[in-house]
Design a protein around this motif. Structure first.
Motif, PDB file in Angstrom:
ATOM      1  N   GLU A  69      21.881  -1.877  -8.532  1.00 13.35           N
ATOM      2  CA  GLU A  69      21.858  -2.386  -8.246  1.00 13.35           C
ATOM      3  C   GLU A  69      20.934  -3.139  -7.549  1.00 13.35           C
ATOM      4  O   GLU A  69      20.527  -4.822  -7.399  1.00 13.35           O
ATOM      5  N   LEU A  70      20.062  -2.534  -7.383  1.00 12.40           N
ATOM      6  CA  LEU A  70      18.135  -3.037  -6.885  1.00 12.40           C
ATOM      7  C   LEU A  70      18.503  -4.237  -7.944  1.00 12.40           C
ATOM      8  O   LEU A  70      17.306  -4.934  -7.656  1.00 12.40           O
ATOM      9  N   GLU A  71      18.142  -3.889  -9.352  1.00  7.46           N
ATOM     10  CA  GLU A  71      17.652  -4.911 -10.770  1.00  7.46           C
ATOM     11  C   GLU A  71      18.347  -6.654 -10.115  1.00  7.46           C
ATOM     12  O   GLU A  71      17.908  -7.611 -10.526  1.00  7.46           O
ATOM     13  N   MET A  72      19.772  -6.176 -10.162  1.00  8.07           N
ATOM     14  CA  MET A  72      20.213  -7.327  -9.851  1.00  8.07           C
ATOM     15  C   MET A  72      19.648  -8.026  -8.384  1.00  8.07           C
ATOM     16  O   MET A  72      20.084  -9.038  -8.643  1.00  8.07           O
ATOM     17  N   GLN A  73      19.369  -6.975  -7.746  1.00  8.87           N
ATOM     18  CA  GLN A  73      19.678  -7.800  -6.106  1.00  8.87           C
ATOM     19  C   GLN A  73      17.619  -8.538  -5.552  1.00  8.87           C
ATOM     20  O   GLN A  73      17.686  -9.606  -5.027  1.00  8.87           O
ATOM     21  N   HIS A  74      17.097  -7.588  -6.634  1.00  6.57           N
ATOM     22  CA  HIS A  74      15.759  -8.021  -6.428  1.00  6.57           C
ATOM     23  C   HIS A  74      14.528  -8.927  -7.583  1.00  6.57           C
ATOM     24  O   HIS A  74      14.892  -8.390  -8.322  1.00  6.57           O
ATOM     25  N   GLU A  75      13.927  -9.583  -7.230  1.00  5.63           N
ATOM     26  CA  GLU A  75      12.841 -10.005  -8.298  1.00  5.63           C
ATOM     27  C   GLU A  75      11.570  -8.842  -8.798  1.00  5.63           C
ATOM     28  O   GLU A  75      11.611  -8.759  -9.609  1.00  5.63           O
ATOM     29  N   LYS A  76      11.663  -7.993  -7.548  1.00  4.21           N
ATOM     30  CA  LYS A  76      10.517  -7.295  -7.658  1.00  4.21           C
ATOM     31  C   LYS A  76      10.963  -6.387  -5.925  1.00  4.21           C
ATOM     32  O   LYS A  76      10.848  -6.499  -5.284  1.00  4.21           O
ATOM     33  N   ILE A  98      10.130  -3.575 -10.830  1.00  2.00           N
ATOM     34  CA  ILE A  98       9.143  -2.975  -9.578  1.00  2.00           C
ATOM     35  C   ILE A  98       7.898  -3.260 -10.425  1.00  2.00           C
ATOM     36  O   ILE A  98       7.378  -2.930 -11.495  1.00  2.00           O
ATOM     37  N   ASN A  99       7.354  -3.002  -9.385  1.00  2.49           N
ATOM     38  CA  ASN A  99       5.450  -4.160  -9.387  1.00  2.49           C
ATOM     39  C   ASN A  99       5.244  -2.501  -9.553  1.00  2.49           C
ATOM     40  O   ASN A  99       3.865  -2.099 -10.001  1.00  2.49           O
ATOM     41  N   LYS A 100       5.295  -1.519  -8.602  1.00  2.77           N
ATOM     42  CA  LYS A 100       4.925  -0.325  -9.167  1.00  2.77           C
ATOM     43  C   LYS A 100       4.852   0.754  -8.416  1.00  2.77           C
ATOM     44  O   LYS A 100       6.056   0.770  -6.798  1.00  2.77           O
ATOM     45  N   VAL A 101       5.117   1.849  -8.983  1.00  2.00           N
ATOM     46  CA  VAL A 101       5.606   3.148  -7.802  1.00  2.00           C
ATOM     47  C   VAL A 101       4.315   4.306  -7.470  1.00  2.00           C
ATOM     48  O   VAL A 101       3.056   4.395  -8.372  1.00  2.00           O
ATOM     49  N   TYR A 102       4.277   4.792  -5.962  1.00  2.16           N
ATOM     50  CA  TYR A 102       3.485   5.374  -5.671  1.00  2.16           C
ATOM     51  C   TYR A 102       3.853   6.821  -4.915  1.00  2.16           C
ATOM     52  O   TYR A 102       5.321   7.122  -5.002  1.00  2.16           O
ATOM     53  N   VAL A 103       2.708   8.008  -5.256  1.00  4.45           N
ATOM     54  CA  VAL A 103       3.729   9.535  -5.314  1.00  4.45           C
ATOM     55  C   VAL A 103       2.917   9.456  -3.709  1.00  4.45           C
ATOM     56  O   VAL A 103       1.695   9.403  -3.764  1.00  4.45           O
ATOM     57  N   ILE A 104       3.258  10.168  -2.809  1.00  5.33           N
ATOM     58  CA  ILE A 104       2.877  10.268  -2.009  1.00  5.33           C
ATOM     59  C   ILE A 104       3.222  12.215  -2.141  1.00  5.33           C
ATOM     60  O   ILE A 104       3.722  12.629  -2.323  1.00  5.33           O
ATOM     61  N   PRO A 105       1.411  12.429  -1.502  1.00  2.00           N
ATOM     62  CA  PRO A 105       1.256  13.459  -2.535  1.00  2.00           C
ATOM     63  C   PRO A 105       1.953  14.855  -1.973  1.00  2.00           C
ATOM     64  O   PRO A 105       2.510  15.577  -2.284  1.00  2.00           O
ATOM     65  N   ASN A 106       2.024  14.849  -0.006  1.00  2.00           N
ATOM     66  CA  ASN A 106       2.612  15.741   0.428  1.00  2.00           C
ATOM     67  C   ASN A 106       2.463  15.401   1.845  1.00  2.00           C
ATOM     68  O   ASN A 106       2.231  15.455   2.341  1.00  2.00           O
ATOM     69  N   PRO A 107       4.450  15.047   1.500  1.00  2.00           N
ATOM     70  CA  PRO A 107       4.581  14.068   2.982  1.00  2.00           C
ATOM     71  C   PRO A 107       5.117  14.899   4.345  1.00  2.00           C
ATOM     72  O   PRO A 107       5.472  15.154   5.031  1.00  2.00           O
ATOM     73  N   TYR A 108       4.992  16.800   4.061  1.00  2.00           N
ATOM     74  CA  TYR A 108       5.212  17.362   4.606  1.00  2.00           C
ATOM     75  C   TYR A 108       4.528  17.968   5.320  1.00  2.00           C
ATOM     76  O   TYR A 108       3.239  18.767   5.214  1.00  2.00           O
ATOM     77  N   LEU A 109       4.323  16.990   7.171  1.00  2.00           N
ATOM     78  CA  LEU A 109       2.756  17.381   7.484  1.00  2.00           C
ATOM     79  C   LEU A 109       2.276  19.376   8.043  1.00  2.00           C
ATOM     80  O   LEU A 109       1.370  19.771   8.329  1.00  2.00           O
ATOM     81  N   GLN A 110       3.242  19.521   8.491  1.00  2.00           N
ATOM     82  CA  GLN A 110       3.629  20.997   8.331  1.00  2.00           C
ATOM     83  C   GLN A 110       2.520  21.791   7.478  1.00  2.00           C
ATOM     84  O   GLN A 110       1.583  22.985   7.921  1.00  2.00           O
ATOM     85  N   TYR A 111       2.093  21.764   6.243  1.00  2.00           N
ATOM     86  CA  TYR A 111       1.505  22.405   4.746  1.00  2.00           C
ATOM     87  C   TYR A 111      -0.334  21.211   4.940  1.00  2.00           C
ATOM     88  O   TYR A 111      -0.198  20.340   4.270  1.00  2.00           O
TER      89      TYR A 111
END
Length: 359
Positions: A69-76, A98-111
């Protein structure tokens, strides 16, 4: 500059003209949304790539897209994934939209792991830990854990030498078909499932502890009728008492001494020494945020009597308790060798293993 890796991610997302979509629709994606919104970064939606991921979706009114669905609806588009899903960088690379894939290393603030200030002020303690570790790979695991904590660059963990293929895969554990496992932080039975697969369903006994009442129901439905599996609905600690269940939008519940609201659920806390005083134990796994050292301290007699091999998650914490944990274990004067490994390349999945030096 390497220290600003996470800041670079946020800056690139803010400046990019492409909409941001989050891979996944479970609890981790909720944390990612919070981190992005804190930086003024809006997201256009969430998506999943396979039908199997439906089971992890948190119910909501939000539409969860498919990749098609995303591929059909968006150029990037830009994609953001949570820690441990670095493979999405490779999996999604073939999709030209897909322009770029970003990985958030630790989204949990308590750790929180050790920051640069801690490292600068505690070189002696860090060297003392290294001196107690049994192999070079453990030293590398510690160094790379610290590097990720300081830089927020997940690539430091993408080295097979510092990882095992599941928490029971460390060969020095010498897992047999007659183990008595204590599973502290059993959750929905994930560890039990891995253990049964590792032993081909052959074992002597499993003692599983889970304090969260909602999760315990799932655990009980899954393993409550097994004659060799004993389930305990309580928390564990250094001494008997009670604590409250804390959640705070985390992926798992944890025990806290703060009673934040009238609706907080109080949970009985026991010690392993009391609960399993008459039992024989060969393996002890502890995976409980913030309380792993307290649980160890409440099992001193059990450790001295049984000398079980230990598997302890030492990274799910708001401090850096590895030094205190290593020192406490070595002060027992038991014939343990200590090693560090990640059971998965995520900052919160660093495990301390202790096994008999005589094996």
């Amino acid at each position: 500059m390497i220290l600003n890796h996470l800041e670079r991610i946020y800056t690139e997302l803010l400046r990019s003209p492409y909409p941001v979509f989050i891979w996944g629709a479970g609890s981790m994606s909720e944390e990612i949304i919070s981190r992005l919104e804190e930086r003024g970064i809006s997201y256009a939606g969430r998506f999943i790539t396979t039908e199997a991921e439906n089971s992890h979706i948190i119910p909501s009114d939000e539409v969860i897209f498919s990749l098609k669905e995303l591929e059909m609806q968006h150029e990037k588009i830009n994609v953001v994934a949570g820690h441990g899903h670095y493979e999405k960088i490779t999996d999604l690379k073939p999709y030209s939209f897909i322009n770029k894939v970003y990985v958030i290393p630790n989204p949990y603030l308590q750790y929180k792991g050790p920051d640069l200030e801690y490292v600068c002020q505690n070189q002696d303690r860090l060297n003392e830990i290294i001196g107690q570790l049994a192999d070079v790979e453990s030293q590398q695991a510690l160094e790379r854990y610290i590097a990720v904590s300081i830089t927020n660059d997940i690539s430091y963990l993408l080295y097979p030498d510092i990882c095992v293929n599941g928490m029971f895969d460390l060969k020095e554990l010498n897992i047999t078909d007659s183990e008595s496992l204590v599973d502290v932080g059993a959750w929905e039975g994930d560890t039990i499932s891995r253990f049964l697969k590792c032993t081909d369903n052959k074992f002597r006994k499993i003692f599983a502890f889970e304090p969260d009442p909602n999760i315990f129901k799932v655990l009980h439905n899954r393993y409550g009728n097994h004659e060799n599996i004993s389930l305990y609905h309580c928390g564990l600690g250094e001494r008997n008492g009670e604590l409250c269940i804390g959640r705070e939008n985390t992926q798992s519940a944890f025990l806290t001494s703060a009673d934040g609201s009238p609706a907080s659920e109080k949970i009985p806390i026991k010690t392993l020494d009391d609960v399993l005083a008459e039992e024989t134990v060969s393996l002890l796994k502890i995976s409980v945020p913030f309380m792993f050292l307290d649980i160890l301290k409440g099992s001193r007699n059990l450790l001295q009597k049984n000398r079980p091999r230990l598997i302890i998650n030492v990274a799910a914490d708001d401090r850096f308790l590895l030094y205190d944990t290593v020192k406490w274990i070595t002060d027992l004067n038991l014939p343990y060798k200590l090693v560090l490994r990640f059971d998965f390349p995520m900052p919160t999945r660093l495990y301390l293993y202790a096994y008999s030096a005589t094996l």
